[in-house]
Design a protein around this motif. Structure first.
Motif, PDB file in Angstrom:
ATOM      1  N   PRO A 125     -21.860   7.541 -39.178  1.00  0.00           N
ATOM      2  CA  PRO A 125     -22.527   7.122 -37.934  1.00  0.00           C
ATOM      3  C   PRO A 125     -22.576   5.602 -37.823  1.00  0.00           C
ATOM      4  CG  PRO A 125     -23.823   8.775 -39.123  1.00  0.00           C
ATOM      5  CD  PRO A 125     -22.762   8.301 -40.059  1.00  0.00           C
ATOM      6  N   ARG A 126     -22.596   5.109 -36.596  1.00  0.00           N
ATOM      7  CA  ARG A 126     -22.653   3.668 -36.350  1.00  0.00           C
ATOM      8  C   ARG A 126     -23.989   3.303 -35.706  1.00  0.00           C
ATOM      9  NH1 ARG A 126     -17.318   3.996 -32.905  1.00  0.00           N
ATOM     10  NH2 ARG A 126     -18.436   5.928 -32.447  1.00  0.00           N
ATOM     11  N   GLY A 148     -26.810   1.872 -33.474  1.00  0.00           N
ATOM     12  CA  GLY A 148     -26.824   1.401 -32.095  1.00  0.00           C
ATOM     13  C   GLY A 148     -25.877   2.146 -31.183  1.00  0.00           C
ATOM     14  N   LYS A 149     -24.970   2.941 -31.768  1.00  0.00           N
ATOM     15  CA  LYS A 149     -24.008   3.690 -30.960  1.00  0.00           C
ATOM     16  C   LYS A 149     -24.166   5.194 -31.182  1.00  0.00           C
ATOM     17  CE  LYS A 149     -19.194   3.846 -29.498  1.00  0.00           C
ATOM     18  NZ  LYS A 149     -17.858   3.216 -29.584  1.00  0.00           N
ATOM     19  N   ASP A 150     -24.152   5.608 -32.459  1.00  0.00           N
ATOM     20  CA  ASP A 150     -24.327   7.028 -32.776  1.00  0.00           C
ATOM     21  C   ASP A 150     -25.789   7.376 -33.048  1.00  0.00           C
ATOM     22  OD1 ASP A 150     -21.531   7.552 -32.670  1.00  0.00           O
ATOM     23  OD2 ASP A 150     -21.328   6.646 -34.659  1.00  0.00           O
ATOM     24  N   ALA A 188     -30.562   1.902 -34.263  1.00  0.00           N
ATOM     25  CA  ALA A 188     -30.450   0.909 -35.334  1.00  0.00           C
ATOM     26  C   ALA A 188     -31.775   0.845 -36.103  1.00  0.00           C
ATOM     27  CB  ALA A 188     -30.111  -0.456 -34.741  1.00  0.00           C
TER      28      ALA A 188
END
Length: 240
Positions: A139-140, A142-144, A147
């Motif tokens: 997972p990334r 802030g995207k997935d 944060a």
């Protein structure tokens, strides 16, 4: 038979041929003081998804059979330190054989295994054999997922993470998993302490860390649990 990823023999067809791994029996009641099979059943079920998998698929009588087997210390494997993985093993233990087409589909993988209706132990294809199509997608932040989902959390890793890739031997996958945790604001340390919040357990985990984590009440999660926590922005659902 040989698990091509962990380099060890992890699949046992008959329950009588299996020996309860030390990282499993370390979490069981002392059979010298407790003989209640229900207590051993509860202990085994508490390891589901981390040290054992496939237990939920067992029928009640099958679960009792496995618990009764595990309650006998004569069936326990001797306590040993985890050795470096070897990928050169070619022989097969005398009591093992590939599962036949008629073998029941209930299974268990990872550190242990579960009994089928015939008293067999069958490895789970979903947990003991990872294909390229099932590679773990990191997972990334802030995207997935939100944060800083792990802000203020201290995490310790145990085992290897072949589904992530990168590294070799006992370091397999750990660099990428560490980077993932740090990207979401978490801190990774090498040893269990009073500040440890989570033990992230991969394949072939070390019994010492698992035992210490259980003794301190540390949350034990799998890599998939970690992914779900990061996507949802909180460890609470997987640490309940």
């Amino acid at each position: 038979w040989l698990d091509s990823e962990s380099g060890s023999y992890g699949g046992w067809v008959h329950l009588k041929c299996w020996r309860v791994p030390n990282r499993v029996w370390l979490g069981l009641p002392d059979p010298a003081r407790i003989s209640d099979i229900a207590a051993f059943t509860r202990a085994l079920l508490s390891m589901g998804g981390v040290l054992l998998s496939g237990l939920a698929a067992l029928k009640p009588d099958e679960m009792r059979q496995l618990a009764r087997f595990c309650s006998n210390s004569a069936n326990w494997a001797r306590r040993v330190q985890l050795k470096p993985l070897s990928h050169t093993l070619t022989s097969r233990p005398a009591c093992t054989s590939p599962p036949s087409a008629g073998t029941a589909g209930r299974s268990a993988g990872g550190a242990g295994a579960a009994a089928s209706t015939s008293g067999a132990i069958v490895p789970s294809s979903s947990s003991s054999s990872l294909s390229a199509s099932r590679k773990f997608v990191i997972p990334r932040p802030g995207k997935d997922g939100p944060a800083n989902s792990l802000a203020g959390k201290t995490v310790v890793l145990s085992g290897i993470f072949p589904e992530v890739g990168g590294g070799t031997g006992l370091s397999l996958g750990k660099v990428k998993v560490t980077a993932m945790i740090q990207a979401f604001g978490g801190r990774v340390t090498s040893a269990i302490s009073g500040k440890t919040d989570v033990l992230l357990v991969g394949k072939e985990p070390g019994y010492a860390k698992v035992s210490q984590a259980q003794g301190r009440g540390v949350c034990l999660i799998s890599l998939e649990d970690a992914r779900q926590a990061l996507l949802g922005g909180s460890l609470e659902p997987v640490c309940r």
